[in-house]
Design an enzyme around this catalytic site. Structure first.
Site, PDB file in Angstrom:
ATOM      1  N   THR A  19     -39.078 -18.740 -34.628  1.00 26.56           N
ATOM      2  CA  THR A  19     -39.981 -17.922 -33.820  1.00 26.56           C
ATOM      3  C   THR A  19     -41.138 -17.399 -34.669  1.00 26.56           C
ATOM      4  OG1 THR A  19     -38.016 -17.137 -32.631  1.00 26.56           O
ATOM      5  CG2 THR A  19     -40.058 -15.964 -32.215  1.00 26.56           C
ATOM      6  N   ARG A  23     -37.331 -18.737 -42.143  1.00 27.79           N
ATOM      7  CA  ARG A  23     -36.480 -17.648 -42.657  1.00 27.79           C
ATOM      8  C   ARG A  23     -35.162 -18.212 -43.130  1.00 27.79           C
ATOM      9  NH1 ARG A  23     -37.388 -12.521 -38.608  1.00 27.79           N
ATOM     10  NH2 ARG A  23     -39.617 -12.897 -38.549  1.00 27.79           N
ATOM     11  N   SER A 114     -39.377 -10.207 -41.953  1.00 27.48           N
ATOM     12  CA  SER A 114     -39.528  -9.113 -40.996  1.00 27.48           C
ATOM     13  C   SER A 114     -38.308  -8.192 -40.942  1.00 27.48           C
ATOM     14  CB  SER A 114     -39.842  -9.685 -39.627  1.00 27.48           C
ATOM     15  OG  SER A 114     -40.226  -8.656 -38.775  1.00 27.48           O
ATOM     16  N   HIS A 115     -37.618  -8.167 -39.809  1.00 23.05           N
ATOM     17  CA  HIS A 115     -36.532  -7.192 -39.639  1.00 23.05           C
ATOM     18  C   HIS A 115     -35.235  -7.610 -40.328  1.00 23.05           C
ATOM     19  CE1 HIS A 115     -36.438 -10.073 -36.314  1.00 23.05           C
ATOM     20  NE2 HIS A 115     -35.137 -10.011 -36.435  1.00 23.05           N
ATOM     21  N   LYS A 127     -44.443 -17.143 -43.647  1.00 17.44           N
ATOM     22  CA  LYS A 127     -45.182 -17.421 -42.416  1.00 17.44           C
ATOM     23  C   LYS A 127     -46.574 -17.898 -42.795  1.00 17.44           C
ATOM     24  CE  LYS A 127     -44.672 -13.001 -40.792  1.00 17.44           C
ATOM     25  NZ  LYS A 127     -44.698 -11.916 -39.791  1.00 17.44           N
ATOM     26  N   ASP A 279     -41.233  -1.889 -38.724  1.00 16.80           N
ATOM     27  CA  ASP A 279     -40.259  -2.859 -39.252  1.00 16.80           C
ATOM     28  C   ASP A 279     -40.641  -3.354 -40.650  1.00 16.80           C
ATOM     29  OD1 ASP A 279     -42.366  -4.549 -38.634  1.00 16.80           O
ATOM     30  OD2 ASP A 279     -41.060  -6.185 -37.994  1.00 16.80           O
ATOM     31  N   ASP A 281     -42.204  -5.917 -41.995  1.00 20.22           N
ATOM     32  CA  ASP A 281     -43.559  -6.357 -42.314  1.00 20.22           C
ATOM     33  C   ASP A 281     -44.622  -5.577 -41.559  1.00 20.22           C
ATOM     34  OD1 ASP A 281     -42.605  -7.572 -40.001  1.00 20.22           O
ATOM     35  OD2 ASP A 281     -43.949  -9.291 -40.196  1.00 20.22           O
ATOM     36  N   ASP A 283     -45.251  -5.002 -38.388  1.00 20.61           N
ATOM     37  CA  ASP A 283     -45.895  -5.446 -37.149  1.00 20.61           C
ATOM     38  C   ASP A 283     -45.209  -4.908 -35.893  1.00 20.61           C
ATOM     39  OD1 ASP A 283     -43.673  -7.054 -37.337  1.00 20.61           O
ATOM     40  OD2 ASP A 283     -44.751  -8.964 -37.152  1.00 20.61           O
ATOM     41  N   ARG A 284     -44.060  -4.242 -36.054  1.00 21.49           N
ATOM     42  CA  ARG A 284     -43.399  -3.732 -34.847  1.00 21.49           C
ATOM     43  C   ARG A 284     -43.230  -2.226 -34.933  1.00 21.49           C
ATOM     44  NH1 ARG A 284     -38.420  -5.944 -33.740  1.00 21.49           N
ATOM     45  NH2 ARG A 284     -38.093  -6.758 -35.824  1.00 21.49           N
ATOM     46  N   GLU A 365     -44.257  -7.291 -26.541  1.00 22.48           N
ATOM     47  CA  GLU A 365     -42.942  -7.897 -26.414  1.00 22.48           C
ATOM     48  C   GLU A 365     -41.899  -6.797 -26.329  1.00 22.48           C
ATOM     49  OE1 GLU A 365     -42.391 -11.927 -28.462  1.00 22.48           O
ATOM     50  OE2 GLU A 365     -43.201 -10.662 -30.026  1.00 22.48           O
ATOM     51  N   GLU A 366     -40.806  -7.114 -25.653  1.00 19.84           N
ATOM     52  CA  GLU A 366     -39.722  -6.139 -25.509  1.00 19.84           C
ATOM     53  C   GLU A 366     -39.099  -5.776 -26.854  1.00 19.84           C
ATOM     54  OE1 GLU A 366     -36.557  -7.292 -26.454  1.00 19.84           O
ATOM     55  OE2 GLU A 366     -37.548  -9.217 -26.821  1.00 19.84           O
ATOM     56  N   SER A 367     -39.310  -6.620 -27.847  1.00 19.58           N
ATOM     57  CA  SER A 367     -38.685  -6.444 -29.157  1.00 19.58           C
ATOM     58  C   SER A 367     -39.471  -5.472 -30.037  1.00 19.58           C
ATOM     59  CB  SER A 367     -38.572  -7.795 -29.835  1.00 19.58           C
ATOM     60  OG  SER A 367     -39.854  -8.413 -29.885  1.00 19.58           O
ATOM     61  N   LYS A 378     -48.954  -8.673 -33.799  1.00 18.28           N
ATOM     62  CA  LYS A 378     -48.545  -7.369 -33.313  1.00 18.28           C
ATOM     63  C   LYS A 378     -48.743  -6.370 -34.440  1.00 18.28           C
ATOM     64  CE  LYS A 378     -43.679  -8.880 -33.746  1.00 18.28           C
ATOM     65  NZ  LYS A 378     -43.850 -10.246 -34.206  1.00 18.28           N
ATOM     66  N   ARG A 498     -29.234 -13.463 -27.036  1.00 11.28           N
ATOM     67  CA  ARG A 498     -29.867 -12.270 -26.489  1.00 11.28           C
ATOM     68  C   ARG A 498     -29.801 -12.304 -24.959  1.00 11.28           C
ATOM     69  NH1 ARG A 498     -32.120 -10.426 -31.176  1.00 11.28           N
ATOM     70  NH2 ARG A 498     -33.538 -11.734 -32.388  1.00 11.28           N
TER      71      ARG A 498
HETATM   72  C1  VG1 Z   1     -37.603 -11.874 -32.424  1.00 15.71           C
HETATM   73  C2  VG1 Z   1     -38.143 -11.167 -31.203  1.00 15.71           C
HETATM   74  C3  VG1 Z   1     -39.547 -11.661 -30.885  1.00 15.71           C
HETATM   75  C4  VG1 Z   1     -40.440 -11.465 -32.108  1.00 15.71           C
HETATM   76  C5  VG1 Z   1     -39.812 -12.164 -33.300  1.00 15.71           C
HETATM   77  C6  VG1 Z   1     -40.589 -11.974 -34.568  1.00 15.71           C
HETATM   78  O1  VG1 Z   1     -37.518 -13.269 -32.161  1.00 15.71           O
HETATM   79  O2  VG1 Z   1     -37.296 -11.374 -30.104  1.00 15.71           O
HETATM   80  O3  VG1 Z   1     -40.032 -10.978 -29.770  1.00 15.71           O
HETATM   81  O4  VG1 Z   1     -41.722 -11.992 -31.871  1.00 15.71           O
HETATM   82  O5  VG1 Z   1     -38.481 -11.666 -33.519  1.00 15.71           O
HETATM   83  O6  VG1 Z   1     -40.762 -10.628 -34.839  1.00 15.71           O
HETATM   84  P1  VG1 Z   1     -36.141 -13.993 -31.793  1.00 15.71           P
HETATM   85  O7  VG1 Z   1     -36.456 -15.444 -31.698  1.00 15.71           O
HETATM   86  O8  VG1 Z   1     -35.166 -13.624 -32.851  1.00 15.71           O
HETATM   87  O9  VG1 Z   1     -35.719 -13.404 -30.472  1.00 15.71           O
HETATM   88  V1  VG1 Z   1     -40.861 -10.139 -36.420  1.00 15.71           V
HETATM   89  O10 VG1 Z   1     -41.535  -8.670 -36.428  1.00 15.71           O
HETATM   90  O11 VG1 Z   1     -39.204  -9.983 -36.811  1.00 15.71           O
HETATM   91  O12 VG1 Z   1     -41.561 -11.324 -37.282  1.00 15.71           O
HETATM   92 CO    CO Z   2     -41.988  -7.955 -38.054  1.00 13.33          CO
END
Ligand code: VG1
Ligand code: CO
Length: 545
Positions: A19, A23, A114-115, A127, A279, A281, A283-284, A365-367, A378, A498
């Site tokens: 996504t 990673r 990221s997270h 990335k 988070d 990096d 972005d959230r 995004e919901e995340s 983001k 999910r």
């Molecule tokens: C998750 C989130 C998605 C977000 C992605 C990257 O992806 O659901 O909404 O864009 O993380 O965010 P997935 O495929 O695990 O559902 V970040 O800030 O962790 O780069």
């Molecule tokens: Co992130």
């Protein structure tokens, strides 16, 4: 003289970006040639790399500095003209996007998972962002992946490590390395969008307190500079503000589970008025009021409804966009303002074309991801500043603002249930079963719910016509409720399943329910239709947000 070397290598067959980039566990990236193969594959898939400018930085996690030294030497050997690298190797994802755009770089490399947790036993990630500042679209990531499968050599220069602490320029071979302030360009951009004077008044008024938890991740230096130094919030407003290689042992994920220290503060005695977390990096974001949680989907809708109060958006929105699993709260705002609302697959890369074509101004995004056309990522702190700007203008509490919003538009109860570390085969079988089942459900009645549609979401990009299939199973009901099921594309261990649940409640008398209770019958129904817990042998979700 630096000597450029050609090193023979053999492909790794698992370098498919998910996504959001590639990673893997740190230990995977530390294998000889692993990082180098992927970086060379990026370089090989770019046309016109010679003499170009790239941006480079990361979230400060373990292996960030080593990886930066390797990438600098490879970039020099591959003919890159100039690299702008964040001081100490630090650049948040939105800051990278900002810098790529501002200096018209060819692209940027962001080192982050990221997270995902960091440290020697945690994860690392790479990335690639393109010249619009946004995540590489699928056609680019596919080209990179194709290259990783056949790569047989990479280029690297023999040179001493670069000092990443001292700002300024140096040379490596023919390439100029420019160590830049990680925060400055980004801070200027924020200042151009928001009413800093007004936010400053709010933060220094003495009757408003905020608490920002950057979870020992990359946003720390940005938050210190902007909230405390620039906007006058008292020292200590930013918590866990020093980036650590292992994020202090935590998950740098801004949700109710992983940002629990912040949650305890906002729900405790003498709680501040406003809380936020970001988070790994940067972005959230998570937004909290005093004893009040704003769902990310609601946050997007509130920002859209109040955009006119914020200088950078006062002339109105061209449109809005949300990922498919994100609640339809923002759709209702768009309908009322009379603008388009686009529904895209999960992942920020799908917003890029809409933003470039000025079809959408705000995206979410919901995340816990929200952003706008100011960059192509983001942006966590941007969302926090947007909220502060709204609070400063409206002089109401977070809770009052959200409750009034529900009164006007109705409330979309929303929750995501994650099952982490699931057996991959079991998860895939579950998805396949659902994929063949859901199209047969149309018209069926389950208790109070009647199925309006069931499909596996497919998206056709309205700008370039590219099609992305299999983006998540959707079951929509006639009352506006939805169940969405998809597999994560960012995990590194087994599969993460999910389940997204949403129901719509127009009646303000029913806006006070506990979310899990409000969704209880839908949660049971999701399990009944999908045979979820049975198929994966789990009693309950790992994380509920
Ligand atoms: C998750 C989130 C998605 C977000 C992605 C990257 O992806 O659901 O909404 O864009 O993380 O965010 P997935 O495929 O695990 O559902 V970040 O800030 O962790 O780069
Ligand atoms: Co992130």
């Amino acid at each position: 003289m630096n000597i450029s070397q050609q090193i023979s290598t053999t492909p790794f067959l698992d370098q498919k970006p998910g996504t959001s980039g590639l990673r893997k566990a740190v230990t995977v990236f530390q294998q000889p040639h692993y990082l180098e193969n992927f970086i060379q594959s990026i370089f090989d898939s770019l046309e016109d790399l010679q003499g170009q400018t790239l941006v480079l930085g990361g979230d400060g996690r373990y292996y960030n500095r080593q990886a930066i030294q390797i990438i600098l030497k490879m970039a020099a050997a591959n003919g890159v003209g100039r690299i702008k690298v964040g001081q100490g190797g630090i650049l948040s994802t939105p800051a990278t996007s900002c810098i790529i755009r501002k200096y018209q770089a060819l692209g940027g490399i962001i080192l982050s998972a990221s997270h995902n947790p960091g440290g020697p036993d945690g994860d690392f990630g790479v990335k690639y962002n393109i010249s619009n500042g946004g995540p590489a679209p699928e056609k680019v990531t596919e080209a990179i992946y194709a290259r990783t499968k056949v790569i047989d050599r990479y280029q690297i220069i023999e040179a001493p490590d670069v000092d990443l602490e001292t700002l300024g320029e140096s040379r490596m071979g023919d390439m100029v390395i420019e160590v830049i302030d990680s925060v400055e360009d980004y801070e200027k951009l924020m200042e151009s969008l928001f009413d800093f004077d007004r936010i400053r008044q709010l933060l220094t008024s003495g009757n408003f307190r905020m608490c920002m938890d950057t979870l020992h991740a990359v946003a720390g230096p940005y938050a210190h500079a902007i909230f405390e130094q620039r906007l006058g919030a008292p020292a200590g407003t930013v918590r866990s503000g020093i980036p650590l290689e292992d994020f202090g042992g935590g998950h740098p994920d801004p949700n109710l589970v992983y940002a629990h220290e912040l949650v305890d503060i906002l729900y405790g005695e003498n709680a501040p008025d406003f809380g936020a977390a970001s988070d790994g990096d940067g972005d959230r974001n998570m937004i909290l009021g005093r004893k009040f949680f704003v769902t990310p989907s609601d946050s997007l809708a509130v920002l859209a409804a109040n955009a006119k109060l914020v200088p950078g958006y006062s002339s109105g929105l061209a449109g809005v966009a949300r990922s498919m699993p994100t609640s339809e709260a923002v759709d209702r705002v768009a309908a009322q303002i009379g603008i388009e609302c686009y529904e895209t697959p999960t992942g920020w890369k799908f917003f890029g074309n809409l933003l470039d074509a000025d079809k959408a101004t705000l995206c979410g995004e919901e995340s816990f991801g929200t952003g706008s056309n100011h960059v192509r990522e983001k942006d966590g702190l941007w969302a926090v500043l947007f909220w502060l700007n709204i609070l400063a203008v409206r002089q109401q509490s977070v809770e009052q603002i959200v409750r009034e919003h529900w009164k006007t538009y109705g409330r979309n109860y929303y929750s995501r249930h994650d099952y982490e570390g699931v057996d991959t085969d079991q998860a895939n079988t579950l998805m396949e079963n659902l994929r063949s089942l859901v199209p047969t459900l149309k018209g069926k009645q389950f208790g109070n719910y009647q199925v309006e549609y069931g499909d596996d979401f497919s998206y056709t990009d309205p700008i370039d016509g590219s099609v992305s299939n299999k983006q998540g199973i959707r079951i929509g009901f006639t009352d506006g409720s939805r169940i969405v099921v998809r597999l994560s594309g960012t995990g590194t261990q087994g599969a993460t399943l999910r389940i997204y649940l949403e129901s719509y409640e127009p009646d303000p008398a029913k806006h006070d329910l506990d979310t899990q209770q409000a969704l209880a019958s839908l949660i049971t129904l999701a399990d009944q239709i999908g045979q979820i817990r049975n198929s994966i042998g789990r009693e309950q979700p790992t994380v509920i947000t």
